[in-house]
Design a protein around this motif. Structure first.
Motif, mmCIF file in Angstrom:
data_model
loop_
_atom_site.group_PDB
_atom_site.id
_atom_site.type_symbol
_atom_site.label_atom_id
_atom_site.label_comp_id
_atom_site.label_asym_id
_atom_site.label_seq_id
_atom_site.Cartn_x
_atom_site.Cartn_y
_atom_site.Cartn_z
ATOM 1 N N LEU B 206 -6.845 -8.658 7.795
ATOM 2 C CA LEU B 206 -5.855 -9.627 8.282
ATOM 3 C C LEU B 206 -5.195 -10.291 7.073
ATOM 4 N N GLY B 207 -3.907 -10.084 6.914
ATOM 5 C CA GLY B 207 -3.204 -10.673 5.767
ATOM 6 C C GLY B 207 -3.250 -9.824 4.522
ATOM 7 N N SER B 208 -3.753 -8.600 4.612
ATOM 8 C CA SER B 208 -3.861 -7.769 3.404
ATOM 9 C C SER B 208 -2.523 -7.121 3.037
ATOM 10 N N GLU B 209 -1.532 -7.217 3.923
ATOM 11 C CA GLU B 209 -0.150 -6.808 3.615
ATOM 12 C C GLU B 209 -0.046 -5.379 3.077
ATOM 13 N N GLY B 210 -0.854 -4.501 3.638
ATOM 14 C CA GLY B 210 -0.775 -3.090 3.250
ATOM 15 C C GLY B 210 -1.404 -2.761 1.915
ATOM 16 N N THR B 211 -2.082 -3.740 1.307
ATOM 17 C CA THR B 211 -2.626 -3.485 -0.031
ATOM 18 C C THR B 211 -4.048 -2.925 -0.001
ATOM 19 N N LEU B 212 -4.689 -2.894 1.175
ATOM 20 C CA LEU B 212 -6.082 -2.433 1.238
ATOM 21 C C LEU B 212 -6.270 -1.240 2.161
ATOM 22 N N GLY B 213 -5.230 -0.879 2.900
ATOM 23 C CA GLY B 213 -5.357 0.221 3.845
ATOM 24 C C GLY B 213 -4.238 0.116 4.871
ATOM 25 N N ILE B 214 -4.253 1.028 5.841
ATOM 26 C CA ILE B 214 -3.222 1.008 6.887
ATOM 27 C C ILE B 214 -3.882 0.780 8.236
ATOM 28 N N VAL B 215 -3.486 -0.286 8.906
ATOM 29 C CA VAL B 215 -3.992 -0.584 10.251
ATOM 30 C C VAL B 215 -3.347 0.404 11.217
ATOM 31 N N THR B 216 -4.174 1.120 11.970
ATOM 32 C CA THR B 216 -3.640 2.144 12.879
ATOM 33 C C THR B 216 -3.821 1.781 14.348
ATOM 34 N N GLU B 217 -4.691 0.842 14.633
ATOM 35 C CA GLU B 217 -4.951 0.491 16.028
ATOM 36 C C GLU B 217 -5.491 -0.927 16.078
ATOM 37 N N LYS B 451 -9.545 -6.056 -3.918
ATOM 38 C CA LYS B 451 -8.518 -5.018 -4.112
ATOM 39 C C LYS B 451 -9.067 -3.874 -4.975
ATOM 40 N N ALA B 452 -9.705 -4.225 -6.082
ATOM 41 C CA ALA B 452 -10.230 -3.187 -6.977
ATOM 42 C C ALA B 452 -11.313 -2.362 -6.289
ATOM 43 N N ALA B 453 -12.084 -3.019 -5.416
ATOM 44 C CA ALA B 453 -13.174 -2.308 -4.739
ATOM 45 C C ALA B 453 -12.644 -1.344 -3.687
ATOM 46 N N LEU B 454 -11.625 -1.750 -2.925
ATOM 47 C CA LEU B 454 -11.162 -0.918 -1.812
ATOM 48 C C LEU B 454 -10.017 0.008 -2.200
ATOM 49 N N ASP B 455 -9.265 -0.366 -3.212
ATOM 50 C CA ASP B 455 -8.140 0.481 -3.639
ATOM 51 C C ASP B 455 -8.180 0.625 -5.156
ATOM 52 N N PRO B 456 -9.221 1.301 -5.662
ATOM 53 C CA PRO B 456 -9.437 1.334 -7.117
ATOM 54 C C PRO B 456 -8.259 1.934 -7.885
ATOM 55 N N GLN B 457 -7.492 2.815 -7.245
ATOM 56 C CA GLN B 457 -6.356 3.421 -7.952
ATOM 57 C C GLN B 457 -5.081 2.596 -7.822
ATOM 58 N N GLY B 458 -5.134 1.558 -6.968
ATOM 59 C CA GLY B 458 -3.954 0.708 -6.822
ATOM 60 C C GLY B 458 -2.763 1.414 -6.210
ATOM 61 N N ILE B 459 -3.015 2.320 -5.270
ATOM 62 C CA ILE B 459 -1.878 3.045 -4.669
ATOM 63 C C ILE B 459 -1.242 2.303 -3.498
ATOM 64 N N MET B 460 -1.976 1.318 -2.896
ATOM 65 C CA MET B 460 -1.504 0.719 -1.647
ATOM 66 C C MET B 460 -0.503 -0.408 -1.887
ATOM 67 N N ASN B 461 0.695 -0.229 -1.427
ATOM 68 C CA ASN B 461 1.781 -1.224 -1.467
ATOM 69 C C ASN B 461 1.799 -2.008 -2.780
ATOM 70 N N PRO B 462 1.962 -1.304 -3.897
ATOM 71 C CA PRO B 462 1.910 -1.982 -5.196
ATOM 72 C C PRO B 462 3.024 -3.028 -5.336
ATOM 73 N N GLY B 463 2.713 -4.113 -6.028
ATOM 74 C CA GLY B 463 3.723 -5.139 -6.276
ATOM 75 C C GLY B 463 3.708 -6.278 -5.277
ATOM 76 N N VAL B 464 2.823 -6.167 -4.276
ATOM 77 C CA VAL B 464 2.795 -7.156 -3.199
ATOM 78 C C VAL B 464 1.521 -7.987 -3.260
ATOM 79 N N LEU B 465 1.580 -9.222 -2.816
ATOM 80 C CA LEU B 465 0.439 -10.106 -2.571
ATOM 81 C C LEU B 465 -0.199 -10.645 -3.850
ATOM 82 N N LEU B 466 -0.803 -9.760 -4.665
ATOM 83 C CA LEU B 466 -1.543 -10.254 -5.826
ATOM 84 C C LEU B 466 -0.678 -10.285 -7.073
ATOM 85 N N PRO B 467 -0.759 -11.372 -7.831
ATOM 86 C CA PRO B 467 0.046 -11.453 -9.056
ATOM 87 C C PRO B 467 -0.543 -10.568 -10.159
#
Lengths: 467, 467
Positions: B206-217, B451-467
């Protein structure tokens, strides 16, 4: 043993002699919580290991120093609040430091305009509630353990109180927290009413059971003491009828703080002065502005009447209010070869009949079973909880522990089969850990990743929560 | 460019030709959301970059395959719902794959007993609400974007609706979710009413703005359509009086779905047919069982009268209900050199006067300011939100973007100084990112670790949410 000596002297140097104890009494007191299995083992003269020492910090800085030291030296740390947990969350290994928060028990600030109280994590619930009551407020959070449990423990275990149907559980009441991470970093969140600023940091630590850090402070939402309170009880010809009345009420938008329904066995056990045999008793407590309680109780009466519930007046609720936190000591049961415990689970309304039948049947299949009964004490639009009590007679004390695990396994398997959750509000600790992977499916990987990210050395309360 | 070709052909091989598009129209459509700054740039003939391609999966398996591929090849992925975000959450780089969820829009299951609906993430709010209405239910979640925004977008941005004061925001309504992690793992949570089984997995996303995964349902709590609805409006001699009436009402335990209070400027702008100049207008909507709405409206009338609010009848509320989702297109403003946007923030009641004054003063200090006004639309026991609107006239189009940032900086700094949160319900995206570290203090480290734990490669919606 040399390590233990060094650990003790290092911590004395770091925190002062009056903040570190290792006398046998302190060590024994902090060697377990109120987990029935730990009590059973003590009765059977197999007490738990004792930790290396107990730290009793007076401020957040001391907690931070302790954790920084523990991280640097890879020392296991077990946070300790009131010791009221019942799932084996506290069972420190011999090389562990227990951090007892009880000396951090001050109420720091009350914002009477925003209805917020800031309190140190080691305050007992009853201490906090008394301070609030004196100023005309209440926390609205009444776990049965309120005299024994701390605010930090509420947060760490995801506590729910007896009035939660209206006032919410700890996740609804916690406005902000201060938590010390394993490396000693102090994180504070802001007490804002709601935010869309990324994942909610409070939720990382709610239910973390000491595995991700130590909660040192909480800001809780408080409420003015309600101007009116109305009590009523109703007896239903069957548990299912009472459950249906509750479902209708909450789904229509009513939220009496207490909607507490006992099955036929528990009604006979606790309320035979009022309810006829083979009935299921519902306790209702409504409070708030008189216009609200009046409308709410009228709706309750109508919903109960529609399910053939007969009104019994306020006496059973008064009786419950007076005795609600009385818990008999377990030692005498165990000494007589009776294995007892309680297990709270929850499910959507559509799964509740199967959940009740499944868990009851599972428990009743255990040889020697004396009691397998339940009540519902926390209701929601989408479902409710069921709080089971079991008791099994065994002739052979050596088999008591095996029987204990057998009962738990029966209840957990039946809960999962019915689509329920394995814990409503007691938490996981050690007893439920074997079913965490089934509970969360592949989500367990997310919890593991979170643990690895925040506590890479695994020093925080090892052996708890994650399988 | 060779990489783009390979990416497209690989994805066609993986998902089928009808699930992957790279025609100029598709790429342009998915190159931004409804962020005013992106619209301003388009008006100034500086449109956003376009992504490499757009994937339109029809099922979770396709999302999983796409993410597994993206992880293996370190391709940036930007999830796309309705494109209604207003904070710059969508601005895909040229090498990115946009995953558009709109073809996953089926309502999968309604549990009428537990009041739960299971729906695919790409369903538009209005589509879902229509399906529910036909069966006598409602979601109770009415963001202004309901015709444009998806269920998955609600979850990813921590959406709040116009009726949230009673029915809660998306975190209260979301019972369970399915989310695909960056490596393709599909995680599903169970729709249980409440659990104490570790940190709540829903809250990670909730509030991850696409940076940790894609909500499908998502599985959402629904409600029966309420049997009665009552409307009333009140005009106060000052905004502070109206705020005090709201505070008294919610702290006494009343929860009308709508308690919407406009400052003197917005009252004059939108409601001059009913409210006198220099007054602050409150809209109230109560619904539920008739006994509840009757008691609730009586309490509202009394609380408003106590703060010298005069009753104006239901007409202003009817007017609002009819026009509440009308948003004028921004292009004509930008074409005329008027820089406009809205900024929603929130704070405890004790900080609200300073927050209102601070943000208004900060905006009014911007040269060329035409409008700096606010309303409160979501109230809680402990505080409320303030939703500011600003408009600045500039003669020099080259300075428009600078002025835009100047207004945002003024509002963010004043909000933080007053102890508020920088976003109530629009989220962070790109525009608020520079203030995330101040918002969270050392807590930003916890978000970074997550973020580093769930998206270690940083591929999810880069540039958003975290400075």
């Amino acid at each position: 043993m040399a390590d233990r000596e060094k650990l003790r002297s290092d911590l004395v140097a770091l925190l002062g002699a009056d903040s570190v104890a290792w006398d046998p009494e302190s060590l024994a007191k902090h060697s377990r919580d109120s987990w029935p299995l730990a009590i059973l083992r003590a009765v059977h003269r197999r007490p738990a290991e004792t930790p290396a020492c107990v730290v009793q910090p007076r401020d957040t800085e001391s907690v931070s120093r302790t954790l920084r030291y523990a991280s640097e030296h890879q020392v296991p740390v077990v946070p300790y609040g009131g010791g009221s947990g019942v799932c084996g969350g506290i069972l420190p290994p011999e090389d562990a430091v227990v951090v007892d928060l009880r000396k951090m028990n001050r109420v720091l600030e009350i914002d009477e305009r925003a209805l917020l109280v800031r309190v140190q994590a080691g305050a007992l619930g009853a201490e906090l509630e008394k301070t609030l009551n004196e100023k005309g407020f209440s926390c609205g959070h009444f776990p049965q353990s309120i005299d024994l449990s701390t605010v930090g423990g509420w947060v760490a275990t995801r506590s729910a109180g007896q009035f939660s149907t209206r006032y919410g559980s700890i996740e609804d009441i916690l406005a902000a927290l201060e938590v010390v991470l394993p490396a000693g970093t102090v994180v504070r969140t802001k007490p804002v009413p709601r935010a869309a600023t990324g994942p909610d940091l409070r939720e990382i630590f709610l239910g973390s059971e000491g595995t991700l850090g130590i909660v040192t402070e909480a800001t809780l939402r408080i409420l003015p003491k309600p101007p009116s309170r109305v009590l009523a009880a109703f007896a239903f010809p069957a548990l299912a009828r009472g459950l249906e009345a509750i479902r209708q009420l909450v789904q229509a938008g009513w939220r009496p703080p207490v909607l507490r329904l006992y099955d036929e066995l528990e009604t006979a056990r606790h309320f035979s002065d009022w309810a006829a045999p083979e009935t299921a008793l519902l306790l209702v407590l409504s409070e708030g502005p008189p216009a609200l309680t009046e409308a709410e109780m009228a709706a309750c009466s109508a919903a109960c009447a529609a399910e053939r519930g007969s009104a019994l007046g306020p006496a059973p609720v008064e009786h419950w209010l007076e005795h609600r936190n009385d818990v008999p000591p377990l030692e005498p049961f165990f000494e007589r070869g009776i294995v007892v415990d309680t297990i709270e689970v929850a499910a959507p309304w559509s799964a509740i009949p199967a959940l009740y039948e499944g868990v009851a049947a599972g428990l009743r299949a255990v040889p020697g079973i004396l009691v397998a009964s339940a009540h519902s004490s926390h209701s929601y639009v989408t479902g409710t909880n069921l709080y089971f009590t079991f008791a099994v007679q065994t002739e052979n004390p050596d088999r008591a522990e095996e029987i204990y695990h057998q009962c738990w396994a029966a209840a957990m398997e039946a809960t999962l089969a019915a689509g329920g959750t394995i814990s409503h509000h007691h938490g996981i600790g050690r007893i439920r850990r074997p079913w965490m992977a089934q509970e969360h499916g592949l989500g367990i990987g997310v919890l593991r990743a979170l643990k690895a990210a925040l506590d890479p050395q695994g020093i925080m309360n090892p052996g708890v929560l994650l399988p």
